[in-house]
Write a protein that holds these residues in place. Structure first.
Motif, short mmCIF file in Angstrom:
data_model
loop_
_atom_site.label_atom_id
_atom_site.label_comp_id
_atom_site.label_asym_id
_atom_site.label_seq_id
_atom_site.Cartn_x
_atom_site.Cartn_y
_atom_site.Cartn_z
N ALA A 1 54.77 32.35 51.50
CA ALA A 1 54.46 33.05 52.74
C ALA A 1 55.25 34.35 52.86
N LEU A 2 54.67 35.30 53.58
CA LEU A 2 55.38 36.55 53.85
C LEU A 2 56.72 36.24 54.49
N LYS A 3 57.69 37.07 54.19
CA LYS A 3 59.07 36.86 54.66
C LYS A 3 59.45 37.91 55.70
N GLU A 4 60.58 37.67 56.34
CA GLU A 4 61.12 38.60 57.32
C GLU A 4 61.24 39.99 56.69
N GLY A 5 60.74 40.99 57.42
CA GLY A 5 60.79 42.37 56.94
C GLY A 5 59.52 42.82 56.24
N ASP A 6 58.68 41.87 55.80
CA ASP A 6 57.41 42.23 55.17
C ASP A 6 56.45 42.81 56.21
N ALA A 7 55.53 43.65 55.76
CA ALA A 7 54.48 44.16 56.64
C ALA A 7 53.43 43.08 56.82
N ALA A 8 53.07 42.81 58.05
CA ALA A 8 52.02 41.82 58.34
C ALA A 8 50.66 42.48 58.17
N PRO A 9 49.76 41.85 57.43
CA PRO A 9 48.42 42.43 57.28
C PRO A 9 47.71 42.52 58.63
N ASP A 10 47.10 43.66 58.89
CA ASP A 10 46.31 43.79 60.11
C ASP A 10 45.02 43.00 59.92
N PHE A 11 44.50 42.45 60.98
CA PHE A 11 43.23 41.74 60.87
C PHE A 11 42.45 41.79 62.18
N LYS A 12 41.14 41.69 62.01
CA LYS A 12 40.21 41.49 63.12
C LYS A 12 39.39 40.27 62.77
N LEU A 13 39.36 39.29 63.68
CA LEU A 13 38.61 38.07 63.45
C LEU A 13 37.87 37.67 64.71
N GLN A 14 36.78 36.94 64.50
CA GLN A 14 36.12 36.35 65.65
C GLN A 14 37.04 35.23 66.17
N ALA A 15 37.27 35.22 67.46
CA ALA A 15 38.17 34.26 68.06
C ALA A 15 37.53 33.68 69.31
N SER A 16 38.19 32.66 69.86
CA SER A 16 37.71 32.06 71.09
C SER A 16 38.87 31.76 72.01
N GLN A 17 38.67 32.00 73.29
CA GLN A 17 39.65 31.60 74.30
C GLN A 17 38.86 31.02 75.47
N GLY B 1 36.70 28.80 75.42
CA GLY B 1 35.29 28.60 75.06
C GLY B 1 34.46 29.85 74.93
N LYS B 2 35.09 31.02 75.05
CA LYS B 2 34.36 32.28 74.98
C LYS B 2 34.76 33.05 73.73
N ALA B 3 33.78 33.39 72.91
CA ALA B 3 34.04 34.11 71.66
C ALA B 3 34.25 35.60 71.92
N PHE B 4 35.13 36.21 71.14
CA PHE B 4 35.39 37.64 71.23
C PHE B 4 36.02 38.08 69.91
N THR B 5 36.17 39.39 69.72
CA THR B 5 36.82 39.91 68.51
C THR B 5 38.30 40.10 68.80
N TYR B 6 39.13 39.43 68.01
CA TYR B 6 40.59 39.54 68.17
C TYR B 6 41.10 40.56 67.16
N SER B 7 41.90 41.51 67.62
CA SER B 7 42.50 42.53 66.76
C SER B 7 44.02 42.42 66.85
N LEU B 8 44.68 42.13 65.73
CA LEU B 8 46.14 42.05 65.74
C LEU B 8 46.73 43.41 66.11
N LYS B 9 46.19 44.48 65.55
CA LYS B 9 46.71 45.83 65.83
C LYS B 9 46.68 46.12 67.33
N ASP B 10 45.58 45.79 67.99
CA ASP B 10 45.47 46.04 69.43
C ASP B 10 46.46 45.18 70.21
#
Length: 197
Positions: A21-37, A39-48
């Motif tokens: 697994a990535l370690k402390e200090g590593d850059a986290a990959p940005d991602f956009k995924l379909q998510a749900s909260q 019961g409602k689906a939406f696009t989740y953006s880590l960057k946002d």
């Protein structure tokens, strides 16, 4: 006898996942995924989401399985404590969005309080250097078939600059949540000291 021992050693090395697994200090990959909260689906953006503060990105094997149920419930119960430290939470698994729509709204688990994202091919999981393994023939706690691979249970605390501040793996689900909360509290304390408040 020596050949048997060497063969056994080599086969265990081949069978072991080559992931770390990535370690402390590593850059986290940005991602956009379909998510749900709730019961409602939406696009989740880590960057946002990082624009608002640290994000706890927790990877888990599957919705509606023992440890994952406990972990989701514990994150949901403690969501206000994470928010008080300025952090948000997102779960990531290889579950379909249809399963996550149910799981995210289930009052016994996510309870509508935390988003859970679908990484159906495991691309984001692998980008975080996590092992993804097939486990055919598994059933969930409702008795339904699980038709996807599992990602190893690992949590990353990502700071607004996109860096991994903590990696939490190899511990029980409750401990995982506790350690993630301690990590975000530590970030909040450092931020307060740095700003002179």
């Amino acid at each position: 006898m020596k050949h048997w021992m060497v063969a056994a050693l080599l086969s265990s090395l081949v069978a072991a996942p080559a992931w770390a697994a990535l370690k402390e200090g590593d850059a986290a990959p940005d991602f956009k995924l379909q998510a749900s909260q709730d019961g409602k689906a939406f696009t989740y953006s880590l960057k946002d989401q990082l624009k608002k503060g640290p994000v706890v990105v927790y990877f888990y094997p599957s919705a509606y399985t023992g440890g994952c149920n406990v972990q989701a419930h514990t994150f949901a119960v403690n969501v206000d404590k994470f928010a008080a430290a300025g952090a948000s939470i997102v779960g990531v698994s290889l579950d379909s969005i249809a399963r996550l729509n149910k799981f995210s709204a289930d009052p016994d688990y996510c309870a509508g309080k935390i988003p859970v994202a679908s990484d159906p091919q495991g691309a984001v999981s692998k980008a975080f250097d996590l092992a993804v393994t097939d486990r055919p023939g598994r059933k969930d706690t409702r008795g339904d078939d699980i038709d996807h691979a599992f990602v190893e249970r690992t949590t990353f605390v990502v700071t607004p600059d996109g860096k991994v501040a903590a990696t939490i793996g190899g511990v029980a689900p409750l401990v995982n949540v506790d350690q993630a909360l301690e990590a975000v509290k530590d970030i909040a304390t450092k931020r307060a000291i740095g700003s002179g408040s």
